[in-house]
Design a protein around this motif. Structure first.
Motif, PDB file in Angstrom:
ATOM      1  N   MET A   1      26.660 -35.177   6.463  1.00 17.74           N
ATOM      2  CA  MET A   1      27.953 -35.040   7.147  1.00 17.74           C
ATOM      3  C   MET A   1      27.908 -33.847   8.089  1.00 17.74           C
ATOM      4  O   MET A   1      27.501 -32.747   7.706  1.00 17.74           O
ATOM      5  N   THR A   2      28.312 -34.048   9.336  1.00 15.89           N
ATOM      6  CA  THR A   2      28.290 -32.986  10.347  1.00 15.89           C
ATOM      7  C   THR A   2      29.420 -31.995  10.091  1.00 15.89           C
ATOM      8  O   THR A   2      30.571 -32.384   9.861  1.00 15.89           O
ATOM      9  N   THR A   3      29.081 -30.704  10.135  1.00  9.66           N
ATOM     10  CA  THR A   3      30.095 -29.669   9.966  1.00  9.66           C
ATOM     11  C   THR A   3      30.993 -29.618  11.192  1.00  9.66           C
ATOM     12  O   THR A   3      30.489 -29.524  12.316  1.00  9.66           O
ATOM     13  N   PRO A   4      32.324 -29.688  11.033  1.00 10.48           N
ATOM     14  CA  PRO A   4      33.209 -29.627  12.201  1.00 10.48           C
ATOM     15  C   PRO A   4      33.021 -28.321  12.968  1.00 10.48           C
ATOM     16  O   PRO A   4      32.826 -27.261  12.381  1.00 10.48           O
ATOM     17  N   SER A   5      33.082 -28.408  14.283  1.00  3.71           N
ATOM     18  CA  SER A   5      32.940 -27.235  15.130  1.00  3.71           C
ATOM     19  C   SER A   5      34.306 -26.666  15.482  1.00  3.71           C
ATOM     20  O   SER A   5      35.351 -27.298  15.273  1.00  3.71           O
ATOM     21  N   LEU A   6      34.284 -25.460  16.055  1.00  8.81           N
ATOM     22  CA  LEU A   6      35.523 -24.877  16.553  1.00  8.81           C
ATOM     23  C   LEU A   6      36.156 -25.796  17.587  1.00  8.81           C
ATOM     24  O   LEU A   6      37.379 -25.997  17.587  1.00  8.81           O
ATOM     25  N   GLN A   7      35.358 -26.387  18.468  1.00  7.42           N
ATOM     26  CA  GLN A   7      35.904 -27.291  19.474  1.00  7.42           C
ATOM     27  C   GLN A   7      36.532 -28.519  18.822  1.00  7.42           C
ATOM     28  O   GLN A   7      37.587 -29.001  19.264  1.00  7.42           O
ATOM     29  N   ASP A   8      35.922 -29.027  17.761  1.00  3.65           N
ATOM     30  CA  ASP A   8      36.524 -30.138  17.023  1.00  3.65           C
ATOM     31  C   ASP A   8      37.901 -29.755  16.505  1.00  3.65           C
ATOM     32  O   ASP A   8      38.861 -30.541  16.584  1.00  3.65           O
ATOM     33  N   GLY A   9      38.015 -28.549  15.957  1.00  2.00           N
ATOM     34  CA  GLY A   9      39.293 -28.104  15.431  1.00  2.00           C
ATOM     35  C   GLY A   9      40.351 -27.964  16.506  1.00  2.00           C
ATOM     36  O   GLY A   9      41.520 -28.327  16.303  1.00  2.00           O
ATOM     37  N   ILE A  10      39.948 -27.437  17.674  1.00  3.76           N
ATOM     38  CA  ILE A  10      40.891 -27.312  18.785  1.00  3.76           C
ATOM     39  C   ILE A  10      41.350 -28.691  19.243  1.00  3.76           C
ATOM     40  O   ILE A  10      42.548 -28.918  19.471  1.00  3.76           O
ATOM     41  N   ASN A  11      40.403 -29.608  19.363  1.00  4.47           N
ATOM     42  CA  ASN A  11      40.749 -30.964  19.812  1.00  4.47           C
ATOM     43  C   ASN A  11      41.724 -31.629  18.844  1.00  4.47           C
ATOM     44  O   ASN A  11      42.692 -32.282  19.259  1.00  4.47           O
ATOM     45  N   GLU A  12      41.471 -31.476  17.550  1.00  5.54           N
ATOM     46  CA  GLU A  12      42.333 -32.125  16.563  1.00  5.54           C
ATOM     47  C   GLU A  12      43.716 -31.487  16.518  1.00  5.54           C
ATOM     48  O   GLU A  12      44.733 -32.180  16.391  1.00  5.54           O
ATOM     49  N   ALA A 259      37.908 -13.935  23.587  1.00  5.52           N
ATOM     50  CA  ALA A 259      38.261 -14.694  24.802  1.00  5.52           C
ATOM     51  C   ALA A 259      37.289 -15.859  25.009  1.00  5.52           C
ATOM     52  O   ALA A 259      36.604 -15.952  26.029  1.00  5.52           O
ATOM     53  N   ILE A 260      37.273 -16.779  24.048  1.00  5.37           N
ATOM     54  CA  ILE A 260      36.261 -17.842  24.074  1.00  5.37           C
ATOM     55  C   ILE A 260      36.857 -19.245  23.961  1.00  5.37           C
ATOM     56  O   ILE A 260      36.107 -20.223  23.933  1.00  5.37           O
ATOM     57  N   TYR A 261      38.187 -19.364  23.943  1.00  6.31           N
ATOM     58  CA  TYR A 261      38.806 -20.639  23.560  1.00  6.31           C
ATOM     59  C   TYR A 261      39.076 -21.588  24.715  1.00  6.31           C
ATOM     60  O   TYR A 261      39.389 -22.762  24.479  1.00  6.31           O
ATOM     61  N   THR A 262      38.977 -21.134  25.964  1.00  8.93           N
ATOM     62  CA  THR A 262      39.443 -21.963  27.076  1.00  8.93           C
ATOM     63  C   THR A 262      38.417 -22.173  28.180  1.00  8.93           C
ATOM     64  O   THR A 262      38.454 -23.220  28.844  1.00  8.93           O
ATOM     65  N   THR A 285      50.061 -14.507  14.376  1.00 15.71           N
ATOM     66  CA  THR A 285      51.356 -14.510  13.707  1.00 15.71           C
ATOM     67  C   THR A 285      52.206 -13.380  14.280  1.00 15.71           C
ATOM     68  O   THR A 285      51.687 -12.467  14.917  1.00 15.71           O
ATOM     69  N   GLY A 286      53.512 -13.449  14.092  1.00 13.39           N
ATOM     70  CA  GLY A 286      54.409 -12.408  14.559  1.00 13.39           C
ATOM     71  C   GLY A 286      55.516 -12.945  15.431  1.00 13.39           C
ATOM     72  O   GLY A 286      55.665 -14.158  15.624  1.00 13.39           O
ATOM     73  N   SER A 287      56.301 -12.035  15.988  1.00 13.28           N
ATOM     74  CA  SER A 287      57.433 -12.462  16.824  1.00 13.28           C
ATOM     75  C   SER A 287      57.023 -12.793  18.252  1.00 13.28           C
ATOM     76  O   SER A 287      57.777 -13.446  18.976  1.00 13.28           O
ATOM     77  N   PHE A 288      55.827 -12.326  18.678  1.00 10.74           N
ATOM     78  CA  PHE A 288      55.334 -12.704  20.002  1.00 10.74           C
ATOM     79  C   PHE A 288      54.605 -14.033  19.898  1.00 10.74           C
ATOM     80  O   PHE A 288      53.649 -14.176  19.137  1.00 10.74           O
ATOM     81  N   PHE A 289      55.059 -15.002  20.681  1.00 11.17           N
ATOM     82  CA  PHE A 289      54.409 -16.304  20.698  1.00 11.17           C
ATOM     83  C   PHE A 289      54.239 -16.766  22.139  1.00 11.17           C
ATOM     84  O   PHE A 289      55.135 -16.627  22.965  1.00 11.17           O
ATOM     85  N   SER A 290      53.066 -17.295  22.437  1.00 11.03           N
ATOM     86  CA  SER A 290      52.808 -17.973  23.702  1.00 11.03           C
ATOM     87  C   SER A 290      51.934 -19.172  23.405  1.00 11.03           C
ATOM     88  O   SER A 290      50.964 -19.062  22.641  1.00 11.03           O
ATOM     89  N   PRO A 291      52.231 -20.328  23.985  1.00 14.97           N
ATOM     90  CA  PRO A 291      51.366 -21.490  23.769  1.00 14.97           C
ATOM     91  C   PRO A 291      50.031 -21.381  24.487  1.00 14.97           C
ATOM     92  O   PRO A 291      49.130 -22.195  24.258  1.00 14.97           O
ATOM     93  N   ASP A 292      49.894 -20.377  25.372  1.00 16.32           N
ATOM     94  CA  ASP A 292      48.662 -20.161  26.126  1.00 16.32           C
ATOM     95  C   ASP A 292      47.842 -19.085  25.434  1.00 16.32           C
ATOM     96  O   ASP A 292      48.220 -17.914  25.404  1.00 16.32           O
ATOM     97  N   ILE A 293      46.703 -19.461  24.862  1.00 21.90           N
ATOM     98  CA  ILE A 293      45.876 -18.509  24.125  1.00 21.90           C
ATOM     99  C   ILE A 293      45.431 -17.358  25.009  1.00 21.90           C
ATOM    100  O   ILE A 293      45.205 -16.233  24.524  1.00 21.90           O
ATOM    101  N   GLU A 294      45.349 -17.566  26.315  1.00 24.41           N
ATOM    102  CA  GLU A 294      44.905 -16.494  27.206  1.00 24.41           C
ATOM    103  C   GLU A 294      45.901 -15.344  27.253  1.00 24.41           C
ATOM    104  O   GLU A 294      45.532 -14.229  27.626  1.00 24.41           O
ATOM    105  N   ASP A 295      47.149 -15.589  26.874  1.00 26.43           N
ATOM    106  CA  ASP A 295      48.121 -14.502  26.793  1.00 26.43           C
ATOM    107  C   ASP A 295      47.825 -13.564  25.623  1.00 26.43           C
ATOM    108  O   ASP A 295      48.430 -12.494  25.523  1.00 26.43           O
ATOM    109  N   HIS A 296      46.931 -13.958  24.736  1.00 24.25           N
ATOM    110  CA  HIS A 296      46.524 -13.116  23.614  1.00 24.25           C
ATOM    111  C   HIS A 296      45.231 -12.357  23.911  1.00 24.25           C
ATOM    112  O   HIS A 296      44.809 -11.527  23.108  1.00 24.25           O
ATOM    113  N   TYR A 297      44.570 -12.633  25.034  1.00 27.54           N
ATOM    114  CA  TYR A 297      43.337 -11.946  25.388  1.00 27.54           C
ATOM    115  C   TYR A 297      43.648 -10.533  25.896  1.00 27.54           C
ATOM    116  O   TYR A 297      44.777 -10.224  26.319  1.00 27.54           O
ATOM    117  N   CYS A 298      42.652  -9.680  25.894  1.00 28.43           N
ATOM    118  CA  CYS A 298      42.807  -8.355  26.491  1.00 28.43           C
ATOM    119  C   CYS A 298      41.462  -7.891  27.023  1.00 28.43           C
ATOM    120  O   CYS A 298      40.399  -8.392  26.631  1.00 28.43           O
TER     121      CYS A 298
END
Length: 442
Positions: A1-12, A259-262, A285-298
């Motif tokens: 059985m193939t181990t799911p990748s990070l990309q698989d998890g993002i896609n799902e 900074a590797i998700y997009t 987690t927390g009160s700051f939320f953005s649907p764009d993961i790049e807003d969490h990069y620095c």
């Protein structure tokens, strides 16, 4: 059985944020070590008033990078300067993605001409290992995961840190005299009753201190010697609740979002990483939320790593990072929470957390917290945050929205009734010793 990748998890999941957003996730604490020994408040005071002993043997992953191309590989995947990087010296390792944002930092020690030890959370080590395996480098890797993920057995290395105003006296008592002068972030070989290991001049809280590390089989004897000698200096052992809070004194923001998700050019990297890797499970987690993961990069500049960056060589993300140097929007600060608001909103039980909470001025978003701790020496709660530069002047008043945004499906700016905690901007590092003198010590 193939181990799911990070990309698989993002896609799902549908997006990186859908994958990583987990409200109310328990804050990280070091594995294996006791949560408290004398009580977390007393343990925090120890590194300011006497001497503290921390067991760092279990919470970091270590990767050895060794071979004729080790220096070339590290140079080509990080922004660091390797020209004068002598054997026995350590430095903050700063790898960046093609967009110039940080992967995460680590501590890199040059153990020999062709051998390096990279320590910290696994993200930087994963980055180096991936490029080393696919770039035709003559290099070998050996990784010892942290004790939560090792799957049994002891660590390869012991690590004990002593710090505080009396750390030098304790060390002299243990070794029968002062150690030879060691510059900040340099190491020297030491010997104790026939056991050889190394001393790193360091101190997470900005106070004088050392990290002693070596083969695990010598660790118990070294710890016993430190504890026995420490009795007359009022040594206090630091547990898993207090240890992460030392970052408040040193101003180190741990574990920024890699900074590797997009980036399309990193799709192969995401397919290489397992879904259950650090990059796939580190929660947002927390009160700051953005649907764009790049807003969490620095960028490394926002985190204060500018002096570690060199453009004298080619490396991944070089051009983007050079451009970011002239457009640094945020800066690192310490927020000191109003004690009355802390009592009203947080109560007496809050100790430590990594939630990304909104920092506001007049209701507008001006920054995000990265780590928030009760800090008894300050008599209140402190938070390390990245704040827009126009609001980063010490003494500026801000508010921190305290709560857990439910995440995807709710507007990022929805009024969710979160309480606001008054806070005042202070420099980072918060501790005056760390900010003005520590790195100047011989």
């Amino acid at each position: 059985m193939t181990t799911p990748s990070l990309q698989d998890g993002i896609n799902e999941a549908g997006s990186p944020v859908d994958l990583l957003w987990r409200p109310d996730d328990a804050p990280w604490t070091p594995p294996v070590v006791e949560p408290e020994h004398a009580g977390w408040r007393q343990e925090q005071h120890a590194w300011h008033s006497a001497v503290a002993l921390s067991d760092l043997s279990h919470h970091m992953s270590d990767t050895v990078v060794e071979g004729p191309d080790a220096t070339r590989l590290l140079s080509e995947v990080s922004a660091n300067d390797y020209r004068d990087f002598a054997v026995g010296r350590a430095k903050q390792f700063v790898p960046v993605a093609p967009d110039g944002n940080i992967i995460t930092d680590g501590i890199l020690l040059r153990e020999a001409e062709q051998r390096y030890l990279l320590s910290g959370v696994p993200a930087a080590q994963n980055w180096v290992g991936y490029h080393g395996a696919r770039g035709g480098y003559d290099v070998e890797f050996s990784t010892d995961p942290d004790s939560r993920h090792r799957g049994g057995g002891p660590p390869r290395l012991f690590r004990y840190q002593v710090q505080g105003p009396l750390a030098g006296e304790l060390v002299a008592a243990v070794f029968g005299g002062p150690l030879p002068p060691i510059r900040f972030f340099h190491t020297a070989p030491v010997e104790l009753r026939g056991r050889r290991f190394r001393a790193l001049r360091h101190g997470m809280a900005g106070q004088p201190g050392f990290e002693f590390f070596g083969e695990w089989r010598h660790g118990a004897a070294v710890e016993e010697a430190l504890l026995r000698a420490g009795e007359r200096f009022g040594l206090v052992r630091v547990g898993g609740l207090a240890y992460p809070t030392a970052s408040m004194d040193s101003g180190w923001i741990p574990s920024p979002t890699p900074a590797i998700y997009t980036a399309p050019e990193l799709s192969g990297y995401r397919e290489h990483l397992p879904l259950r890797s650090y990059e796939g499970v580190r929660p947002l987690t927390g009160s700051f939320f953005s649907p764009d993961i790049e807003d969490h990069y620095c960028t490394p500049y926002e985190l204060g790593y500018g002096r570690s960056i060199s453009f004298d060589h080619e490396f991944i993300g070089r051009d983007a990072l050079r451009a970011a140097k002239d457009d640094v929007r945020r800066t690192k600060v310490t927020l000191e929470f109003d004690p009355a608001d802390v009592r009203a909103v947080l109560g007496d039980d809050f100790v430590h957390g990594y939630a990304r909470n909104r920092v506001e001025v007049d209701g507008a978003l001006v920054g995000v917290t990265h780590q928030t701790d009760s800090f008894d020496p300050a008599g209140t709660v402190l938070s390390l945050a990245l704040v827009d530069r126009e609001h980063a002047r010490p003494g500026t008043g801000v508010h921190v929205a305290w709560g857990e945004h439910p995440g995807p499906g709710t507007d990022p700016d929805a009024d969710l009734g979160f309480p606001r905690i008054r806070a005042t901007v202070h420099p980072a590092p918060y501790g005056e010793h760390a900010r003005t003198r520590y790195r100047l010590n011989p």
